[in-house]
Enzyme design. Structure first.
Site, PDB file in Angstrom:
ATOM      1  CG  HIS A 182      -2.025  -1.033   1.106  1.00 43.01           C
ATOM      2  ND1 HIS A 182      -3.330  -0.714   0.852  1.00 43.01           N
ATOM      3  CD2 HIS A 182      -1.995  -2.391   1.190  1.00 43.01           C
ATOM      4  CE1 HIS A 182      -4.066  -1.816   0.794  1.00 43.01           C
ATOM      5  NE2 HIS A 182      -3.276  -2.852   1.005  1.00 43.01           N
ATOM      6  CG  ASP A 239       0.191   9.211   0.767  1.00 46.21           C
ATOM      7  OD1 ASP A 239       0.197   8.037   1.181  1.00 46.21           O
ATOM      8  OD2 ASP A 239      -0.528  10.104   1.238  1.00 46.21           O
TER       9      ASP A 239
END
Ligand code: ADQ
Length: 541
Positions: free
Chosen positions: A175, A387
């Protein structure tokens, strides 16, 4: 797009394995209660998996010996899948979770190696906890199941499960970003981690950038692994095993967010927020309190906006919502102090009677309150330094049912390149650029805002979390056999069937990324003039 549907069949069950379960069991004076876990992984997976049967294995925030089965059973009954917990001792939480995962892998994979604490004891406990998760999963799985392991906490579980004799297919999704070889090679335990990852059948990344970095690390650090380049799939062979590597950008449950955002209660709440906050333009930041999210940099950019454009004073207000996170780690304690100092400095410098420039909220918002803020905002300011994806950017778009808001997003979030069609993409380290973007967004015309947001919502809706799950399952080695024409799904009699449209020219695992690439979708790359023309064609002048 063609009319072909890719159907992925799994005879057995899907077993999701992640460090945290989507629920957290918290002790309180009268006993214990179940709460929702915060963070992107739990939010996305819980939404995507809500209506599917299966098992989810993870930590519920409890230690060995705590009698939590009745609470877990109750939480499972509210879902279509069963929850199974792995308990962790205090020492394991400190050295595996806070230590190896969040003081080594998290900063390293976000390109911040100077924040790493390479304590060798952390590695020992990381291996031990991975074996623990592997053992619980091995006891649960049958050969017909599909085991889907999530994220950087559990990179060694495949070898633990293979050693325990598990033959079921196994996938891994990261992720967070994957770093370049120059950064990754600083990790003392780089080789065993790469080797263990290659024991999965499928490895998925959020962006092509991460996938390319991973392959570059294999080529530099594990030359015995044979990389067979391919578009969109890369295959790697090591010790007789074949691993498929692909890009699968995660999405959100768009329809659910949009439906809830339209509820009358949310609308009333959002009007109330706007009425109470003075100023014409409401800027919103929503983050876990984490140094990768760029919150101090965002505040400095906002301060620069107020210094450089004095006419905005009294008219623009920033609401920064942070959910407390990993508070036991020293870096995170310092961050909280830094953010709070900056907020008070900015408010000290600019506050006027009737206007406070920064409103700071330090707590977890419930879904309704969060949606009310998303709807109330004129500008969504999502500026992480790095991110994997960033779901806040997508949630903001889904909740913008009035198509009023502008999204400003960092080029270093997975969501940046994916949403460049309608967002203003910025470098979060360039305070001047972010200040200018805020100014441009604040004065942007209604028509341009609507056209941009319409495109963004189209992308976020199409590439939702259900599609993400479908693409990943479809990449499994056994999935090819069951690609069939629309309508055949009902004949398969399978417990798990995910389907999505499949582009014949670009079959395979990178379908989502390919569909979003600027070359493949030139209509998403509109300049301002084109956006205006689109609005005119739609009779919006
Ligand atoms: P996170 O780093 O947790 O996820 P993100 O994707 O932004 O980051 O998700 C945060 C989630 O927490 C969102 O669903 C948001 O609504 C929620 N949230 C944040 N602040 C909140 C608050 N104050 N109150 C309530 N809710 C709040 C990791 C990776 C990301 C990746 C996701 C999913 O770091 O890059 O997008 O996993 O893969």
């Amino acid at each position: 797009m063609t009319d072909i549907v890719a159907v992925t069949e799994i005879k057995g069950r899907v077993i999701n394995v992640s460090n945290r379960l989507p629920v957290l069991i918290r002790k309180h004076a009268g006993g214990a209660r179940v709460e929702r876990s915060s963070g992107g992984l739990a939010t996305a997976l819980d939404a995507g998996w809500r209506h599917q049967r299966g098992i989810w294995i993870g930590w519920a925030g409890t230690s060995p010996g705590q009698h939590i089965e009745p609470l877990l059973l109750k939480a499972s009954q509210a879902r279509s899948y069963t929850l199974r917990s792995v308990s962790l001792t205090e020492d394991e939480i400190a050295k595996f979770y806070s230590g190896f995962a969040n003081e080594i892998i998290w900063p390293l994979f976000h390109d911040m190696p100077s924040r790493c604490n390479f304590d060798p004891e952390y590695w020992e406990i990381y291996q031990r906890v991975n074996r623990k998760f592997g053992k619980v999963t091995a006891e649960t799985a049958t050969p017909d199941d599909f085991i889907w392991v999530h994220d950087y906490h559990l990179m060694l579980t495949a070898s633990a499960m293979r050693q325990a004799g598990v033959s079921a297919p196994m996938g891994f999704f990261l992720h967070i970003p994957f770093p370049s070889p120059d950064v990754f090679e600083k990790l003392p335990w780089k080789k065993p981690i790469l080797k263990s990852l290659l024991e999965f059948d499928v490895i998925g990344f959020q962006s092509d950038h991460d996938r390319v970095n991973f392959v570059a690390c294999l080529e530099r650090l594990l030359p015995e692994a044979k990389v067979e380049p391919g578009i969109p799939r890369v295959q790697v062979r090591l010790e007789g095993r074949r691993t498929v590597i692909g890009t699968f950008p995660i999405g959100i449950d768009f329809d659910e967010f949009a439906r809830q955002a339209a509820e009358s209660g949310i609308e009333a709440h959002s009007s109330e927020i706007r009425r109470r906050l003075s100023g014409d333009t409401l800027v919103l930041g929503v983050d876990r309190l984490d140094y990768t999210k760029g919150i101090p940099e965002r505040l400095k950019s906002f301060r620069l906006l107020l210094r450089r454009f004095p006419e905005q004073r009294g008219h623009i207000t920033l609401v920064q919502v942070v959910v407390p996170s990993r508070e036991e780690i020293p870096n995170y304690k310092h961050l909280r102090r830094e953010v709070e100092l900056l907020v008070s400095q900015i408010n000290g410098e600019f506050t006027e009677p009737g206007w406070v420039p920064v409103h700071y909220i330090h707590r977890n918002l419930g879904r309704e309150e969060l949606l009310a803020y998303y709807r109330a905002a004129d500008i969504g300011l999502v500026t992480p330094l790095k991110d994997g994806m960033n779901l806040v950017a997508k949630e903001f778009c889904a909740a913008q049912i009035d198509e009023r808001g502008v999204l400003i997003v960092s080029e270093f979030a997975g969501a940046g390149p994916e949403l460049r069609c309608g967002a203003i993409v910025v470098n979060p380290n360039d305070f001047s650029e972010v200040a200018q973007a805020l100014h441009d967004a604040a004065i942007m015309g209604v028509e341009e805002k609507r056209n941009r947001m319409r495109l963004l919502r189209e992308v976020v809706k199409e590439h939702n979390v259900q599609r993400w799950i479908g693409s990943f399952l479809q990449a499994m080695p056994t999935a090819e056999a069951v690609i069939s024409k629309r309508g055949a799904a009902s004949d398969l009699g399978s417990q798990y069937i995910f389907s999505h449209r499949r582009d014949e020219t670009m079959p395979g695992v990178a379908l989502v990324a390919t569909a979003l690439s600027p070359d493949a979708r030139p209509r998403y790359q509109m300049g301002r003039e084109k956006l205006r023309m689109l609005g005119r064609a739609a009779g919006e002048d």
